[in-house]
Scaffold this motif. Sequence first.
Motif, PDB file in Angstrom:
ATOM      1  N   SER A 143      47.429  28.930  36.651  1.00 51.17           N
ATOM      2  CA  SER A 143      46.995  28.466  35.343  1.00 51.17           C
ATOM      3  C   SER A 143      47.001  29.602  34.319  1.00 51.17           C
ATOM      4  CB  SER A 143      45.588  27.870  35.446  1.00 51.17           C
ATOM      5  OG  SER A 143      45.253  27.143  34.289  1.00 51.17           O
ATOM      6  N   ALA A 144      46.815  29.241  33.056  1.00 53.92           N
ATOM      7  CA  ALA A 144      46.942  30.181  31.942  1.00 53.92           C
ATOM      8  C   ALA A 144      45.891  31.288  31.998  1.00 53.92           C
ATOM      9  CB  ALA A 144      46.827  29.419  30.626  1.00 53.92           C
ATOM     10  N   SER A 146      45.855  35.247  30.161  1.00 52.03           N
ATOM     11  CA  SER A 146      46.638  36.097  29.267  1.00 52.03           C
ATOM     12  C   SER A 146      46.648  37.561  29.686  1.00 52.03           C
ATOM     13  CB  SER A 146      46.083  36.004  27.838  1.00 52.03           C
ATOM     14  OG  SER A 146      46.104  34.689  27.356  1.00 52.03           O
ATOM     15  N   ASP A 170      51.765  30.601  34.454  1.00 54.24           N
ATOM     16  CA  ASP A 170      51.518  30.334  33.032  1.00 54.24           C
ATOM     17  C   ASP A 170      51.020  31.609  32.366  1.00 54.24           C
ATOM     18  OD1 ASP A 170      50.257  29.482  30.524  1.00 54.24           O
ATOM     19  OD2 ASP A 170      50.395  27.435  31.297  1.00 54.24           O
ATOM     20  N   GLU A 173      47.766  32.284  26.382  1.00 57.29           N
ATOM     21  CA  GLU A 173      48.190  32.364  24.984  1.00 57.29           C
ATOM     22  C   GLU A 173      48.405  33.786  24.489  1.00 57.29           C
ATOM     23  OE1 GLU A 173      45.329  31.312  21.916  1.00 57.29           O
ATOM     24  OE2 GLU A 173      43.719  31.379  23.389  1.00 57.29           O
ATOM     25  N   TRP A 189      55.643  29.575  29.320  1.00 58.16           N
ATOM     26  CA  TRP A 189      55.153  30.346  28.181  1.00 58.16           C
ATOM     27  C   TRP A 189      54.262  29.449  27.326  1.00 58.16           C
ATOM     28  CZ3 TRP A 189      58.612  32.534  23.638  1.00 58.16           C
ATOM     29  CH2 TRP A 189      57.809  33.305  22.802  1.00 58.16           C
ATOM     30  N   GLU A 190      52.988  29.851  27.253  1.00 56.01           N
ATOM     31  CA  GLU A 190      52.016  29.082  26.473  1.00 56.01           C
ATOM     32  C   GLU A 190      51.868  29.672  25.077  1.00 56.01           C
ATOM     33  OE1 GLU A 190      47.985  27.554  28.003  1.00 56.01           O
ATOM     34  OE2 GLU A 190      47.411  29.232  26.704  1.00 56.01           O
ATOM     35  N   THR A 222      57.822  25.533  28.176  1.00 55.57           N
ATOM     36  CA  THR A 222      56.916  26.060  27.153  1.00 55.57           C
ATOM     37  C   THR A 222      55.789  25.054  26.941  1.00 55.57           C
ATOM     38  OG1 THR A 222      58.214  25.147  25.312  1.00 55.57           O
ATOM     39  CG2 THR A 222      58.708  27.409  26.013  1.00 55.57           C
ATOM     40  N   GLU A 223      54.646  25.566  26.484  1.00 52.61           N
ATOM     41  CA  GLU A 223      53.434  24.749  26.435  1.00 52.61           C
ATOM     42  C   GLU A 223      52.635  25.068  25.172  1.00 52.61           C
ATOM     43  OE1 GLU A 223      50.924  24.251  30.146  1.00 52.61           O
ATOM     44  OE2 GLU A 223      49.672  25.675  29.020  1.00 52.61           O
ATOM     45  N   LYS A 225      49.125  25.084  23.523  1.00 49.99           N
ATOM     46  CA  LYS A 225      47.698  24.999  23.840  1.00 49.99           C
ATOM     47  C   LYS A 225      46.947  24.436  22.648  1.00 49.99           C
ATOM     48  CE  LYS A 225      43.582  27.792  24.456  1.00 49.99           C
ATOM     49  NZ  LYS A 225      43.025  29.153  24.534  1.00 49.99           N
ATOM     50  N   GLN A 228      41.003  24.644  25.173  1.00 48.21           N
ATOM     51  CA  GLN A 228      40.733  25.221  26.490  1.00 48.21           C
ATOM     52  C   GLN A 228      39.409  24.686  26.996  1.00 48.21           C
ATOM     53  OE1 GLN A 228      40.824  29.492  26.402  1.00 48.21           O
ATOM     54  NE2 GLN A 228      39.797  29.732  28.363  1.00 48.21           N
ATOM     55  N   LYS A 293      48.644  21.353  26.354  1.00 53.05           N
ATOM     56  CA  LYS A 293      47.459  21.518  27.201  1.00 53.05           C
ATOM     57  C   LYS A 293      46.231  21.312  26.336  1.00 53.05           C
ATOM     58  CE  LYS A 293      45.339  25.394  28.342  1.00 53.05           C
ATOM     59  NZ  LYS A 293      45.032  26.723  28.916  1.00 53.05           N
TER      60      LYS A 293
END
Length: 517
Positions: A143-144, A146, A170, A173, A189-190, A222-223, A225, A228, A293
């Motif tokens: 999961s994301a 950074s 992921d 951001e 890539w978020e 790509t995602e 956000k 969160q 997301k």
Amino acid sequence: MVLVLFARSHPHLLWLLVVTLPLLAVALVDLVQSEHSLRRNFPASAHIRWFFEWLRPFLRAYIVESNLEGRPFSIDERSLVYARAKGDVDAHPFGTELDVYSGEYEWLAHSIAPNPHAPKDMRVVVGSDQCAKPYSASRLNISAMSFGALGANAIEALNKGAEIGGFYHDTGEGGLSPYHLKHGGDIVWELGSGYFGARTEDGRFDADKFRDKAQNDQVKMTEIKLSQGAKPGHGGMLPGPKVTPEIAKTRDVTEGEDCLSPPGHSAFSTPKELLEFAAKMRDLSGGKPVGIKLCVGFPHELMAVVKAMLATGILLDFIVIDGAEGGTGAAPTELSDRVGMPLREGLIIARNALVGAGLKGKIRLAASGKVTSGAAIAMNAALGADWCNAARGFMFSLGCVQSMKCHTDLCPTGVATQSPARQRGLVVPEKAERVARFHKSTINALHEIVVAAGLDSPSDFQPGHLRQRINVAEMKQMNEIYPFVEDGELIAGTSHDTLRRWWDAADPDSFRRRMPA
């Protein structure tokens, strides 16, 4: 010779050598070994932790036997991840220690006719018919998180583990860093509201920068956000002192200055504009899948996005639902405790929105929020998830001990810190293998559950497979607790009253429309 002279001249201090020399030897070994981050960063003293870890089963047995807590311990999720990451046996003797008569207990139905021939390959293809480069995703991914929240070594180890195990990583951001790309693991890539790594000087989306990076072969999807789970609608701030030259370059921001991630996006303000922006990202990336997301807040706002897809014909390729129980390095307590929808309810709403609009077969749905086991993946699959993402599980596999120092830059295991001295404790090749082992063992556990349920694939799980104890004398299936619509029901107007009210309130031209009283 020096020690002999010391012993002769100070015989009364000889006992100090007896104590200190073994400790020094242990400390030297700890400094050079690569298996344990804490021992590398805190030689000799870290063994106090291992002593208490060794002692825990005996204390645990005593507490359970004397009933000091009133009920048995549950199996610690962190211990399960550690065991799988290290390659240890993760079996548990004497059956479950969960209270099966508690209102919190839930379980998956198994079949009297298991299916041992269920395929081991359980991947899921992501990409609508508007996508030129579909992606075959694992049922469990990273999961994301950074770069900036995590250190360079942690990012490297996660990505190398993803490359070994064949699953995606992921970026979070914080931008697409060199550490995400160093080992060749699949990348999602978020982009958050700060558009880090693809932004203009004033913080707006830069299409040219995005195109140049998104077309990298390692970037598979790509995602966008939107929010969160731990701090929905909040955005964030990386303080200036933490904006190192590397982070500044990765994020396209100024070194040493506060790095702001605004609460909302500047590239769009309506559901239709969101889809137009997503379509632009898909085109710029060369036709790779694009998704969103979010942590669900008002259900009608998510349904507004679904209505906008029907109105414009522009489809997202996937939607990731982040639960309010998800974690973060730092979040205001009020937001993490009381704002945002838990994963279960958010996932069910998203599933109903897609199924009710006749889009579930075209748009994939993923779940993120305290997923650390094959059982959790299967349970989310029963509620509509095609795959799951995990953050803390993979952090545990890196050696995280939940010291709760993420926001201070003082993480003792070198995971959530930019300190070179502390990052030294995290040895990339060693931890990458642990990341891959945790993933492999968890996917194997998922396959065993699929076999036990008599199914062919995790996609075959339905709400009726998941049961919830209501009280000591009552059990219900999930579809007896929550409404689950049939294909096209929302469009036909035949769905559950509450769902129909949310659907009617959804406006494809605005997120601002309020729910009727």
